[in-house]
Design an enzyme around this catalytic site. Structure first.
Site, PDB file in Angstrom:
ATOM      1  N   TYR A  33       0.861  -1.138   0.006  1.00  0.00           N
ATOM      2  CA  TYR A  33      -0.090  -0.285   0.047  1.00  0.00           C
ATOM      3  C   TYR A  33       0.809   1.202  -0.247  1.00  0.00           C
ATOM      4  O   TYR A  33       2.057   1.046   0.275  1.00  0.00           O
ATOM      5  CB  TYR A  33      -0.951   0.031   1.270  1.00  0.00           C
ATOM      6  CG  TYR A  33      -0.142   0.300   2.702  1.00  0.00           C
ATOM      7  CD1 TYR A  33       0.448  -0.850   3.285  1.00  0.00           C
ATOM      8  CD2 TYR A  33      -0.570   1.484   3.226  1.00  0.00           C
ATOM      9  CE1 TYR A  33       1.212  -0.284   4.367  1.00  0.00           C
ATOM     10  CE2 TYR A  33       0.115   1.779   4.578  1.00  0.00           C
ATOM     11  CZ  TYR A  33       0.751   0.893   4.810  1.00  0.00           C
ATOM     12  OH  TYR A  33       1.531   0.957   6.183  1.00  0.00           O
ATOM     13  N   ARG A  52       8.276   4.127  -4.884  1.00  0.00           N
ATOM     14  CA  ARG A  52       8.268   3.331  -3.754  1.00  0.00           C
ATOM     15  C   ARG A  52       7.074   2.038  -3.836  1.00  0.00           C
ATOM     16  O   ARG A  52       7.197   1.045  -3.614  1.00  0.00           O
ATOM     17  CB  ARG A  52       8.017   4.058  -2.365  1.00  0.00           C
ATOM     18  CG  ARG A  52       8.128   3.095  -1.181  1.00  0.00           C
ATOM     19  CD  ARG A  52       8.432   3.677   0.167  1.00  0.00           C
ATOM     20  NE  ARG A  52       7.093   4.190   0.469  1.00  0.00           N
ATOM     21  CZ  ARG A  52       6.589   5.122   1.483  1.00  0.00           C
ATOM     22  NH1 ARG A  52       7.606   5.412   2.372  1.00  0.00           N
ATOM     23  NH2 ARG A  52       5.653   5.534   1.765  1.00  0.00           N
ATOM     24  N   ARG A 100      -7.417 -20.559  -2.506  1.00  0.00           N
ATOM     25  CA  ARG A 100      -6.354 -20.380  -1.288  1.00  0.00           C
ATOM     26  C   ARG A 100      -5.192 -21.406  -1.396  1.00  0.00           C
ATOM     27  O   ARG A 100      -5.602 -22.479  -1.307  1.00  0.00           O
ATOM     28  CB  ARG A 100      -7.051 -20.551   0.002  1.00  0.00           C
ATOM     29  CG  ARG A 100      -6.129 -20.002   1.358  1.00  0.00           C
ATOM     30  CD  ARG A 100      -6.802 -19.963   2.496  1.00  0.00           C
ATOM     31  NE  ARG A 100      -6.012 -19.423   3.481  1.00  0.00           N
ATOM     32  CZ  ARG A 100      -5.113 -20.101   4.234  1.00  0.00           C
ATOM     33  NH1 ARG A 100      -5.015 -21.341   4.010  1.00  0.00           N
ATOM     34  NH2 ARG A 100      -4.345 -19.544   5.359  1.00  0.00           N
ATOM     35  N   LYS A 149       6.774  -1.839   1.763  1.00  0.00           N
ATOM     36  CA  LYS A 149       5.195  -1.272   2.427  1.00  0.00           C
ATOM     37  C   LYS A 149       4.251  -2.228   2.479  1.00  0.00           C
ATOM     38  O   LYS A 149       3.245  -2.064   1.493  1.00  0.00           O
ATOM     39  CB  LYS A 149       5.168   0.014   1.912  1.00  0.00           C
ATOM     40  CG  LYS A 149       4.295   0.742   2.782  1.00  0.00           C
ATOM     41  CD  LYS A 149       4.173   2.414   2.470  1.00  0.00           C
ATOM     42  CE  LYS A 149       3.205   2.924   3.140  1.00  0.00           C
ATOM     43  NZ  LYS A 149       3.411   3.325   4.468  1.00  0.00           N
ATOM     44  N   GLU A 182      11.925   2.189  14.329  1.00  0.00           N
ATOM     45  CA  GLU A 182      11.273   3.099  13.593  1.00  0.00           C
ATOM     46  C   GLU A 182       9.817   3.105  14.593  1.00  0.00           C
ATOM     47  O   GLU A 182       9.710   2.224  15.305  1.00  0.00           O
ATOM     48  CB  GLU A 182      10.972   3.185  12.084  1.00  0.00           C
ATOM     49  CG  GLU A 182      10.278   1.680  11.666  1.00  0.00           C
ATOM     50  CD  GLU A 182       9.858   1.705  10.326  1.00  0.00           C
ATOM     51  OE1 GLU A 182       9.790   2.796   9.646  1.00  0.00           O
ATOM     52  OE2 GLU A 182      10.129   0.568   9.821  1.00  0.00           O
ATOM     53  N   LEU A 207      11.156   1.312   7.116  1.00  0.00           N
ATOM     54  CA  LEU A 207      10.441   1.597   5.851  1.00  0.00           C
ATOM     55  C   LEU A 207      11.206   3.187   5.310  1.00  0.00           C
ATOM     56  O   LEU A 207      11.468   3.993   6.056  1.00  0.00           O
ATOM     57  CB  LEU A 207       9.155   2.048   5.868  1.00  0.00           C
ATOM     58  CG  LEU A 207       8.596   2.688   4.464  1.00  0.00           C
ATOM     59  CD1 LEU A 207       8.107   1.505   3.612  1.00  0.00           C
ATOM     60  CD2 LEU A 207       7.002   3.339   4.879  1.00  0.00           C
TER      61      LEU A 207
HETATM   62  N1  PLP Z   1       7.437   3.814   8.825  1.00  0.00           N
HETATM   63  C1  PLP Z   1       6.292   3.095   8.780  1.00  0.00           C
HETATM   64  C2  PLP Z   1       6.303   1.765   9.550  1.00  0.00           C
HETATM   65  C3  PLP Z   1       5.252   3.672   8.394  1.00  0.00           C
HETATM   66  O1  PLP Z   1       4.173   2.850   8.328  1.00  0.00           O
HETATM   67  C4  PLP Z   1       5.286   4.924   7.873  1.00  0.00           C
HETATM   68  C5  PLP Z   1       3.937   5.517   6.984  1.00  0.00           C
HETATM   69  O2  PLP Z   1       2.998   5.061   7.253  1.00  0.00           O
HETATM   70  C6  PLP Z   1       6.449   5.844   7.745  1.00  0.00           C
HETATM   71  C7  PLP Z   1       7.559   5.086   8.367  1.00  0.00           C
HETATM   72  C8  PLP Z   1       6.536   7.072   7.094  1.00  0.00           C
HETATM   73  O3  PLP Z   1       6.667   6.791   5.702  1.00  0.00           O
HETATM   74  P1  PLP Z   1       5.933   8.240   4.860  1.00  0.00           P
HETATM   75  O4  PLP Z   1       6.591   9.372   5.211  1.00  0.00           O
HETATM   76  O5  PLP Z   1       6.490   7.621   3.407  1.00  0.00           O
HETATM   77  O6  PLP Z   1       4.728   8.352   5.068  1.00  0.00           O
END
Ligand code: PLP
Length: 285
Positions: A33, A52, A100, A149, A182, A207
Site C-alpha cells: 500500500y 516506492r 487459497r 510497504k 522506527e 521503511l
Molecule cells: N514507517 C512506517 C512503519 C510507516 O508505516 C510509515 C508511514 O505510514 C512511515 C515510516 C513513514 O513513511 P512516509 O513518510 O512515506 O509516510
C-alpha cells in the site's frame, strides 16, 4: 455524501466497495500500500510514493495492475469524488483473487486495486503538533523486511494499541541492541544535546519514509548537522528533541518517551522549524 472507493475498475459507495473473501490481501496480507498526503487538492510527493509502490510490488513480484498514468487518474478521481482538499489518498494492491494456496496464483491472475481518500482536519493536526505527542517503546517484533510497504501490519497494530493503552500517540520499535528502528507508522528522529539531527539509516530494517527523504533535503538546505545512524532508547531519553515523520503527520514533535519528558517536555524549535519548511521542499502535483 457517501464515501466513494475505487475497487478493481469501479467507483463505488463505501458500503458496496467489497473485495472477494479469496482476495490474497484478505487471506495472506499478500499485498502492498501507499498513503500520500493531499493538501489544497494537490498530491504531495506523488512521484516518490509511486516509485516506492513500484519497488514494494517488485520485491513481492506483483505486477503493477494498471499503467502508472491510469493510477494517477484514479487517485485524482477518488480525491475529487470524495471532495478531499486536505487529507490522504490510500492505494492498496494485492496479488489478486485465487483459490487459497500459499504459493503464487496461476499466471494471469489480476492483482486487485483499492483506492480511497479521506479528509483530515488540518487545524486538529496543527493543534496536536503544538502540544506534541507521547511515545512508548516496544520490542521490535516485525519480519526482516519492513522496507517493503506490506499490508501485513499486525505487529504495528499491536504496537499502536500498546501506545494507546498507555495514553501515547506512537510506539517506537526497539531492536535487540536497544536501538530504535522506527515508529509503528512513522520514522523516528532525535536532536542530540549538541544539535545533531539523527535518524536511523534506511536499510531493510525500516521503511524509507518519503517524508524522511524529503526532510533530509530540508535539513541539508538549512545547514543543520545531520547524522544517519542508529540511536538507542537511552540516547533518545536524554535528547534535546524528538519527533516522528509520516505523510499523514509531516513532522510531529515527541514530548515524552516512556513517560520521561524529552528536553523541557515541549515541542522543540528544530522540529517546529522543519515542520514549517517541509511543504516548501515537497513536490506538489
Ligand atoms: N514507517 C512506517 C512503519 C510507516 O508505516 C510509515 C508511514 O505510514 C512511515 C515510516 C513513514 O513513511 P512516509 O513518510 O512515506 O509516510
Amino acid at each position: 455524501m457517501p464515501r466513494i472507493a475505487y475497487v478493481n475498475g469501479r467507483y463505488l459507495p463505501a458500503p458496496d466497495a467489497l473485495v472477494s473473501i479469496e482476495d490474497r490481501g484478505y487471506q495472506f496480507a499478500d499485498g502492498v500500500y501507499e498513503v500520500c498526503e493531499v493538501r489544497g487538492g494537490a498530491i504531495i510527493d506523488e512521484r516518490r510514493h509511486i516509485e516506492r509502490l513500484r519497488r514494494s510490488l517488485d520485491e513481492l513480484r506483483i505486477p503493477l495492475p494498471v499503467a502508472q498514468a491510469a493510477l494517477a487518474v484514479i487517485m485524482r478521481e477518488t480525491i475529487r469524488r470524495n471532495r478531499v482538499r486536505n487529507g490522504i489518498v490510500y492505494v492498496q494492491m494485492t496479488r489478486g483473487v485465487a483459490r487459497r494456496d500459499f504459493a503464487f496464483p496461476p499466471p494471469g491472475t489480476l492483482p486487485s486495486i483499492v483506492v480511497t481518500a479521506r479528509s483530515l482536519d488540518l487545524s486538529g493536526s496543527e493543534k496536536k503538533a503544538r502540544h506534541g505527542i507521547a511515545v512508548v517503546t516496544v520490542p521490535e517484533s516485525r519480519w526482516a523486511r519492513p522496507d517493503i510497504k506490506s499490508i501485513s501490519l499486525l505487529p504495528n497494530v499491536l504496537a499502536k494499541q500498546a501506545a494507546r493503552d498507555r495514553g501515547a500517540g506512537e510506539a517506537w520499535f526497539v531492536d535487540r541492541e536497544g536501538r530504535v528502528t522506527e515508529g509503528a507508522s512513522s520514522n523516528a528522529w532525535i536532536v542530540t544535546r549538541d544539535g545533531r539531527v539523527v535518524t536511523r539509516p534506511a536499510d531493510n530494517g525500516i521503511l524509507r519514509g518519503i517524508t524522511r527523504t524529503v526532510l533530509i533535503g530540508v535539513i541539508k538546505a538549512q545547514n543543520l548537522l545531520f547524522e544517519e545512524r542508529p540511536f538507542t532508547v537511552e540516547e533518545a531519553y536524554s535528547a534535546r528533541e524528538a519527533f516522528v515523520t509520516a505523510a499523514s503527520q509531516i513532522v510531529m514533535p515527541v514530548v515524552r518517551i516512556d513517560d520521561r519528558p524529552i528536553g523541557d517536555g515541549l515541542p522543540g524549535p528544530v522540529a517546529k522549524a522543519l515542520r514549517e519548511s517541509f511543504h516548501g521542499h515537497a513536490e506538489w502535483s
